[in-house]
Motif scaffolding. Sequence first.
Motif, PDB file in Angstrom:
ATOM      1  N   MET A 150       0.746  -1.165  -0.034  1.00 11.07           N
ATOM      2  CA  MET A 150       0.012  -0.033   0.036  1.00 11.07           C
ATOM      3  C   MET A 150       0.903   1.238  -0.036  1.00 11.07           C
ATOM      4  N   ARG A 151       0.664   2.218  -0.827  1.00 17.61           N
ATOM      5  CA  ARG A 151       1.442   3.295  -1.104  1.00 17.61           C
ATOM      6  C   ARG A 151       1.087   4.287   0.220  1.00 17.61           C
ATOM      7  N   GLN A 152       2.324   4.765   0.820  1.00 21.83           N
ATOM      8  CA  GLN A 152       2.246   5.632   1.993  1.00 21.83           C
ATOM      9  C   GLN A 152       1.708   6.833   1.484  1.00 21.83           C
ATOM     10  N   PRO A 153       1.202   7.667   2.252  1.00 18.31           N
ATOM     11  CA  PRO A 153       0.537   9.069   1.935  1.00 18.31           C
ATOM     12  C   PRO A 153       1.719  10.153   2.145  1.00 18.31           C
ATOM     13  N   TRP A 199      21.794  13.313  11.798  1.00 19.94           N
ATOM     14  CA  TRP A 199      21.077  12.800  10.801  1.00 19.94           C
ATOM     15  C   TRP A 199      20.076  13.915   9.924  1.00 19.94           C
ATOM     16  N   HIS A 200      19.892  13.974   8.877  1.00 19.71           N
ATOM     17  CA  HIS A 200      19.168  15.104   8.172  1.00 19.71           C
ATOM     18  C   HIS A 200      17.964  14.299   7.754  1.00 19.71           C
ATOM     19  N   SER A 201      16.676  15.124   8.061  1.00 18.24           N
ATOM     20  CA  SER A 201      15.430  14.554   7.553  1.00 18.24           C
ATOM     21  C   SER A 201      15.071  15.049   6.155  1.00 18.24           C
ATOM     22  N   LEU A 202      14.451  14.288   5.325  1.00 19.20           N
ATOM     23  CA  LEU A 202      14.066  14.532   4.315  1.00 19.20           C
ATOM     24  C   LEU A 202      12.479  14.005   4.073  1.00 19.20           C
ATOM     25  N   TYR A 203      11.659  15.025   3.884  1.00 20.43           N
ATOM     26  CA  TYR A 203      10.172  14.796   4.207  1.00 20.43           C
ATOM     27  C   TYR A 203       9.405  15.071   2.870  1.00 20.43           C
ATOM     28  N   LEU A 204       8.798  14.165   2.261  1.00 17.37           N
ATOM     29  CA  LEU A 204       8.109  14.417   0.798  1.00 17.37           C
ATOM     30  C   LEU A 204       6.450  14.435   1.142  1.00 17.37           C
ATOM     31  N   GLU A 205       6.050  15.465   1.102  1.00 18.35           N
ATOM     32  CA  GLU A 205       4.402  15.717   1.391  1.00 18.35           C
ATOM     33  C   GLU A 205       3.679  15.428   0.271  1.00 18.35           C
ATOM     34  N   SER A 206       3.726  13.895  -0.152  1.00 16.40           N
ATOM     35  CA  SER A 206       2.727  13.473  -1.003  1.00 16.40           C
ATOM     36  C   SER A 206       2.884  12.140  -1.152  1.00 16.40           C
ATOM     37  N   TRP A 265       8.144   6.301  -5.326  1.00 17.87           N
ATOM     38  CA  TRP A 265       8.253   5.299  -4.327  1.00 17.87           C
ATOM     39  C   TRP A 265       7.066   4.823  -3.722  1.00 17.87           C
ATOM     40  N   GLU A 266       6.854   3.522  -3.496  1.00 17.15           N
ATOM     41  CA  GLU A 266       5.709   3.189  -2.652  1.00 17.15           C
ATOM     42  C   GLU A 266       5.517   3.352  -1.230  1.00 17.15           C
ATOM     43  N   ASP A 267       7.112   3.426  -0.755  1.00 14.45           N
ATOM     44  CA  ASP A 267       7.066   3.465   0.650  1.00 14.45           C
ATOM     45  C   ASP A 267       8.434   4.260   1.031  1.00 14.45           C
ATOM     46  N   ASP A 268       8.691   4.436   2.304  1.00 13.03           N
ATOM     47  CA  ASP A 268       9.958   5.123   2.916  1.00 13.03           C
ATOM     48  C   ASP A 268      11.063   4.177   2.584  1.00 13.03           C
ATOM     49  N   LEU A 269      10.824   2.965   2.652  1.00 17.08           N
ATOM     50  CA  LEU A 269      12.090   1.977   2.234  1.00 17.08           C
ATOM     51  C   LEU A 269      12.541   1.892   0.798  1.00 17.08           C
ATOM     52  N   ALA A 270      11.656   2.067  -0.029  1.00 19.69           N
ATOM     53  CA  ALA A 270      11.766   2.110  -1.480  1.00 19.69           C
ATOM     54  C   ALA A 270      12.842   3.457  -1.715  1.00 19.69           C
ATOM     55  N   CYS A 271      12.044   4.690  -1.179  1.00 19.51           N
ATOM     56  CA  CYS A 271      12.971   6.046  -1.086  1.00 19.51           C
ATOM     57  C   CYS A 271      14.127   6.074  -0.471  1.00 19.51           C
ATOM     58  N   ALA A 272      14.201   5.281   0.281  1.00 16.39           N
ATOM     59  CA  ALA A 272      15.651   5.259   1.107  1.00 16.39           C
ATOM     60  C   ALA A 272      16.708   4.327   0.220  1.00 16.39           C
ATOM     61  N   ARG A 331      18.364   5.873   6.917  1.00 16.41           N
ATOM     62  CA  ARG A 331      17.515   5.353   7.605  1.00 16.41           C
ATOM     63  C   ARG A 331      15.998   5.625   7.424  1.00 16.41           C
ATOM     64  N   CYS A 332      15.128   4.674   7.486  1.00 13.88           N
ATOM     65  CA  CYS A 332      13.802   5.194   7.565  1.00 13.88           C
ATOM     66  C   CYS A 332      12.922   4.113   8.425  1.00 13.88           C
ATOM     67  N   ALA A 333      11.744   4.353   8.829  1.00 13.81           N
ATOM     68  CA  ALA A 333      10.876   3.593   9.281  1.00 13.81           C
ATOM     69  C   ALA A 333      10.622   2.330   8.701  1.00 13.81           C
ATOM     70  N   PRO A 334      10.450   1.388   9.234  1.00 14.28           N
ATOM     71  CA  PRO A 334       9.915   0.003   8.645  1.00 14.28           C
ATOM     72  C   PRO A 334       8.696   0.071   7.949  1.00 14.28           C
ATOM     73  N   GLY A 335       7.723   1.008   8.452  1.00 11.68           N
ATOM     74  CA  GLY A 335       6.255   0.992   7.843  1.00 11.68           C
ATOM     75  C   GLY A 335       5.784   2.311   8.244  1.00 11.68           C
ATOM     76  N   THR A 336       4.669   2.242   7.725  1.00 11.23           N
ATOM     77  CA  THR A 336       3.728   3.953   8.114  1.00 11.23           C
ATOM     78  C   THR A 336       3.627   4.021   9.811  1.00 11.23           C
ATOM     79  N   TRP A 337       4.348   5.133  10.163  1.00 12.88           N
ATOM     80  CA  TRP A 337       4.376   5.526  11.434  1.00 12.88           C
ATOM     81  C   TRP A 337       2.941   5.919  12.042  1.00 12.88           C
ATOM     82  N   VAL A 338       2.749   5.445  13.253  1.00 15.29           N
ATOM     83  CA  VAL A 338       1.248   5.843  13.791  1.00 15.29           C
ATOM     84  C   VAL A 338       1.616   6.485  15.335  1.00 15.29           C
ATOM     85  N   GLU A 339       0.909   7.328  15.636  1.00 17.70           N
ATOM     86  CA  GLU A 339       1.034   7.816  16.916  1.00 17.70           C
ATOM     87  C   GLU A 339       0.990   6.835  18.250  1.00 17.70           C
TER      88      GLU A 339
END
Length: 123
Positions: free
Chosen positions: A1-4, A58-65, A70-77, A89-97
């Motif tokens: 599933m594509r991440q938002p 570590w520097h954060s890169l955030y793509l707001e779309s 890329w399907e997810d953080d891992l593919a982008c990383a 580095r990236c989270a292994p999946g979508t992060w939830v609060e």
Amino acid sequence: MRQPDIEIYLKDADHNDISNWLTTAIGPCSGWQQKGQTFKCKAGDVAVTWLPKAVGKWHSLYLESADTPWEDDLACAQAAFAALNVEVRCAPGTWVEEESVEQADRWMRISADGVEEITWRTQ
């Protein structure tokens, strides 16, 4: 599933290297606008935020779309590592609060050693 949206953390990169990579991967980057410690631009139609030293070195890169190649953080990383040759580095999946602290410390590390799950205490 594509991440938002996509968020990855890069070591030893700067926003000019990121611009060149994103121009190739997504589309032309606008000039970076600095607001405090944060830099923002657009790569094609994607809003981009660059936060130097977001977590230690570590520097954060955030793509707001969700509209990225890329399907997810891992593919982008993995693409970032291939293009920039810096550890990512990236989270292994979508992060939830509601995640537990243990879950929040699980990260994927992409480097010359390959892809591996690590524990990264960011707080």
